[in-house]
Design an enzyme around this catalytic site. Structure first.
Site, PDB file in Angstrom:
ATOM      1  N   ASP A 117       0.856  -1.175   0.000  1.00 14.47           N
ATOM      2  CA  ASP A 117       0.000   0.000   0.000  1.00 14.47           C
ATOM      3  C   ASP A 117       0.895   1.229   0.000  1.00 14.47           C
ATOM      4  O   ASP A 117       2.031   1.191   0.451  1.00 14.47           O
ATOM      5  CB  ASP A 117      -0.941  -0.008   1.205  1.00 14.47           C
ATOM      6  CG  ASP A 117      -1.941   1.136   1.128  1.00 14.47           C
ATOM      7  OD1 ASP A 117      -2.245   1.559  -0.003  1.00 14.47           O
ATOM      8  OD2 ASP A 117      -2.386   1.618   2.176  1.00 14.47           O
ATOM      9  N   SER A 118       0.341   2.318  -0.483  1.00 16.67           N
ATOM     10  CA  SER A 118       1.149   3.478  -0.838  1.00 16.67           C
ATOM     11  C   SER A 118       1.396   4.472   0.285  1.00 16.67           C
ATOM     12  O   SER A 118       2.231   5.348   0.164  1.00 16.67           O
ATOM     13  CB  SER A 118       0.422   4.222  -1.950  1.00 16.67           C
ATOM     14  OG  SER A 118      -0.860   4.631  -1.473  1.00 16.67           O
ATOM     15  N   GLY A 119       0.641   4.367   1.363  1.00 17.13           N
ATOM     16  CA  GLY A 119       0.659   5.422   2.370  1.00 17.13           C
ATOM     17  C   GLY A 119      -0.585   6.287   2.280  1.00 17.13           C
ATOM     18  O   GLY A 119      -0.814   7.154   3.116  1.00 17.13           O
ATOM     19  N   GLY A 120      -1.409   6.021   1.253  1.00 11.65           N
ATOM     20  CA  GLY A 120      -2.651   6.775   1.102  1.00 11.65           C
ATOM     21  C   GLY A 120      -3.582   6.598   2.294  1.00 11.65           C
ATOM     22  O   GLY A 120      -4.278   7.540   2.691  1.00 11.65           O
ATOM     23  N   ASP A 180      -2.726   7.852  -3.069  1.00 10.95           N
ATOM     24  CA  ASP A 180      -4.062   8.441  -3.176  1.00 10.95           C
ATOM     25  C   ASP A 180      -4.334   9.269  -1.935  1.00 10.95           C
ATOM     26  O   ASP A 180      -3.578   9.216  -0.964  1.00 10.95           O
ATOM     27  CB  ASP A 180      -5.139   7.347  -3.342  1.00 10.95           C
ATOM     28  CG  ASP A 180      -5.253   6.439  -2.126  1.00 10.95           C
ATOM     29  OD1 ASP A 180      -4.202   6.169  -1.488  1.00 10.95           O
ATOM     30  OD2 ASP A 180      -6.367   5.979  -1.805  1.00 10.95           O
ATOM     31  N   GLN A 218     -11.422   7.176  -5.760  1.00 14.76           N
ATOM     32  CA  GLN A 218     -11.951   7.789  -4.533  1.00 14.76           C
ATOM     33  C   GLN A 218     -13.346   8.332  -4.836  1.00 14.76           C
ATOM     34  O   GLN A 218     -14.046   7.783  -5.660  1.00 14.76           O
ATOM     35  CB  GLN A 218     -10.990   8.873  -4.037  1.00 14.76           C
ATOM     36  CG  GLN A 218      -9.683   8.314  -3.456  1.00 14.76           C
ATOM     37  CD  GLN A 218      -9.894   7.624  -2.118  1.00 14.76           C
ATOM     38  OE1 GLN A 218     -10.858   7.882  -1.401  1.00 14.76           O
ATOM     39  NE2 GLN A 218      -8.988   6.696  -1.772  1.00 14.76           N
ATOM     40  N   GLY A 258     -11.166   4.499   0.106  1.00 16.29           N
ATOM     41  CA  GLY A 258     -12.027   5.431   0.805  1.00 16.29           C
ATOM     42  C   GLY A 258     -13.314   4.846   1.351  1.00 16.29           C
ATOM     43  O   GLY A 258     -14.264   5.576   1.645  1.00 16.29           O
ATOM     44  N   ASP A 288      -8.251  -6.765   1.439  1.00 16.24           N
ATOM     45  CA  ASP A 288      -7.295  -6.897   2.528  1.00 16.24           C
ATOM     46  C   ASP A 288      -7.970  -6.285   3.726  1.00 16.24           C
ATOM     47  O   ASP A 288      -8.836  -5.415   3.577  1.00 16.24           O
ATOM     48  CB  ASP A 288      -6.008  -6.129   2.229  1.00 16.24           C
ATOM     49  CG  ASP A 288      -6.213  -4.635   2.378  1.00 16.24           C
ATOM     50  OD1 ASP A 288      -6.727  -4.028   1.434  1.00 16.24           O
ATOM     51  OD2 ASP A 288      -5.911  -4.099   3.452  1.00 16.24           O
ATOM     52  N   CYS A 293     -13.316 -26.160  11.656  1.00 11.83           N
ATOM     53  CA  CYS A 293     -12.061 -25.564  11.190  1.00 11.83           C
ATOM     54  C   CYS A 293     -10.909 -26.539  11.412  1.00 11.83           C
ATOM     55  O   CYS A 293     -10.864 -27.239  12.424  1.00 11.83           O
ATOM     56  CB  CYS A 293     -11.803 -24.273  11.951  1.00 11.83           C
ATOM     57  SG  CYS A 293     -10.225 -23.482  11.556  1.00 11.83           S
ATOM     58  N   CYS A 319      -7.598 -25.571  11.292  1.00 10.59           N
ATOM     59  CA  CYS A 319      -6.352 -24.840  11.538  1.00 10.59           C
ATOM     60  C   CYS A 319      -5.631 -25.414  12.756  1.00 10.59           C
ATOM     61  O   CYS A 319      -6.195 -26.182  13.522  1.00 10.59           O
ATOM     62  CB  CYS A 319      -6.630 -23.347  11.738  1.00 10.59           C
ATOM     63  SG  CYS A 319      -7.162 -22.915  13.407  1.00 10.59           S
ATOM     64  N   CYS A 328      -7.478 -24.979  16.094  1.00 11.72           N
ATOM     65  CA  CYS A 328      -8.682 -25.804  16.281  1.00 11.72           C
ATOM     66  C   CYS A 328      -8.353 -27.299  16.313  1.00 11.72           C
ATOM     67  O   CYS A 328      -9.081 -28.078  16.929  1.00 11.72           O
ATOM     68  CB  CYS A 328      -9.692 -25.494  15.175  1.00 11.72           C
ATOM     69  SG  CYS A 328     -10.391 -23.831  15.326  1.00 11.72           S
ATOM     70  N   HIS A 369      -5.861 -18.849  13.472  1.00  6.24           N
ATOM     71  CA  HIS A 369      -7.258 -19.225  13.284  1.00  6.24           C
ATOM     72  C   HIS A 369      -8.033 -18.213  12.450  1.00  6.24           C
ATOM     73  O   HIS A 369      -8.730 -18.570  11.506  1.00  6.24           O
ATOM     74  CB  HIS A 369      -7.991 -19.436  14.607  1.00  6.24           C
ATOM     75  CG  HIS A 369      -9.461 -19.625  14.373  1.00  6.24           C
ATOM     76  ND1 HIS A 369      -9.989 -20.822  13.969  1.00  6.24           N
ATOM     77  CD2 HIS A 369     -10.479 -18.729  14.357  1.00  6.24           C
ATOM     78  CE1 HIS A 369     -11.279 -20.667  13.724  1.00  6.24           C
ATOM     79  NE2 HIS A 369     -11.618 -19.411  13.962  1.00  6.24           N
TER      80      HIS A 369
END
Length: 371
Positions: free
Chosen positions: A93-96, A147, A189, A216, A266, A304, A306, A309, A335
């Site tokens: 990610d850019s820092g936006g 952005d 945006q 945004g 994300d 689950c 994992c 679990c 988990h």
RNA sequence: GGAGGGGUUCCCGAGUGGCCAAAGGGAACAGACUGUAAAUCUGUCGUCGAAUGACUUCGGAGGUUCAAAUCCUCCCCCCUCCA
């Protein structure tokens, strides 16, 4: 043979689709949930843990890694992949987002963003060009343009300014892209105004990015507002390119977005909530610190598979959390990521067999009480 | 035996006449968290009540006072030093 940036849709179910995005470090199958590893680590987990829960691609962050340990140092040490021992794709990610989250520590001008470091107060200037240079130093495989992410409640006038700056910055980012095999995604945006969202999509998708993001959202608005903008915006974006909804979301947000045709997500929610004791299960959210689990010998989620679990009881997980034992953070994160990555995998599978609506209904029902 | 210090709401601990149901911390209980300034933050935390409020608490029993966790008397218990 595919080359980086190729995006091949293999099945659709309504607006939902499942696809393969080629990066220089391999394919990403979508819908894809991407764990967030801001500071060069998905907190408390090793890359081996990440592979074990099915992570395909993870995030890193331009602002944070520039500040510490420094992108030049990372480059010197062979790039972020080698530095953190993750061999899959990395999206930076850019820092936006920090424009929004560190609002009190920065000043935005047409030229870029001036931050006062949250660590030591030192001044750092992030221009679109600088942000691309940092991401090249990190060696990420998907790079985001700088952005200007504005929060819920921002005036229309300021939203327009941010939108127009974001477009100009996107052009500037593209102009300095080194074409080293990494992909660059543009970010739209427009806040919570549909016409501005349309304008932003028009402007950003006119530029030759390998993917397009919706930025945004999840910035303080209600779920209804987010859904409204999301379902208005996603269909406007090119069908033949990946659509990435940034920073979202809850399981139901993700399913809702997939139904609108979004491919990538994300969110820090699974890892942050893991560290704060909230776990996602096939039965809904569970607060593992609750007294009712004190002597509960059952696995957290019998559905689950994992590590947490498979091997431990709710009583043990509660004990670890309540005692602030370090293992709690790892097991809980393992988990929750298994849950989110499993949800994305189920979306892919359901779309492939034309059963996405059933899955969507199940998830919506499970989290129906959430705001 | 002598000298001194101390016993406060689940725990630690502040409070030395009214502004005290009693600071602060912990524990406990519940909640929040969405491109990570987050292993963070918020709320409740004597009983009853939706609330104004009422009632019961500061080792025990008496007493002084309009008013006591705070002052006096006796008693019980704990700690330190001296013999």
């Amino acid at each position: 043979m595919s080359s980086p940036g190729d995006f091949r849709v293999t099945a659709t179910d309504g607006a939902a689709r499942t696809a393969e995005l080629a990066t220089r470090r391999g394919l990403v199958r979508t819908p894809a949930y991407m764990p967030v590893g801001t500071a060069g680590t998905v907190k408390s987990l090793t890359p081996e843990d990440l592979h074990a829960v099915g992570a395909q691609i993870i995030l890193g962050n331009t602002y944070h890694l520039h500040l510490r340990p420094g992108d030049e140092l990372v480059a010197e040490l062979g790039g972020l992949h080698r530095f953190m021992h993750w061999d899959g794709p990395i999206l930076t990610d850019s820092g936006g987002y920090q424009v929004f989250s560190l609002e009190g520590l920065r000043t935005v001008t047409d030229d870029g963003v001036a931050f006062a470091s949250h660590i030591d107060g030192s001044r750092r200037f992030f221009s679109p060009e600088k942000v691309m240079e940092i991401q090249a130093n990190l060696g990420s495989d998907i790079r985001m343009v700088l952005d200007e992410c504005v929060g819920w409640g921002t005036s229309r006038e300021d939203t327009v300014k941010a939108l127009e700056r974001t477009t100009r910055w996107a052009e500037r980012c593209l102009a300095v892209h080194p074409h080293d095999g990494a992909l660059v995604f543009g970010i739209t945006q427009g806040g919570f105004h549909k016409d501005l969202r349309e304008q932003s999509v028009r402007e950003i998708t006119a530029l030759p990015f390998e993917g397009y993001a919706i930025g945004g959202l999840s910035v303080g608005e209600s779920r209804e507002h987010m859904d409204d903008i999301l379902h208005h915006t996603a269909p406007l974006m090119p069908e033949h390119k990946p659509r990435y909804l940034m920073g979202v979301g809850t399981p139901r947000d993700i399913v809702s977005a997939v139904s609108a045709g979004v491919d990538m997500f994300d969110c820090v929610l699974p890892t942050r909530n893991a560290r704060n004791g909230t776990l996602y299960t096939s039965q809904g959210k569970v607060n593992i610190k609750r007294a009712e689990f004190r002597n509960d010998d059952r696995p957290l989620d019998p559905a689950c598979s994992c590590e947490a679990c498979r091997n431990y009881s709710r009583a043990y997980l509660r004990h670890l959390y309540v005692s602030r034992e370090l293992l709690a953070y790892r097991l809980n994160s393992v988990h929750n990521l298994a849950y989110f990555l499993g949800l994305a995998a189920r979306c892919r599978q359901a779309i492939a067999v034309g059963a996405f609506q059933d899955l969507a209904a199940e998830i919506m029902g499970l989290y129906r009480e959430e705001a």
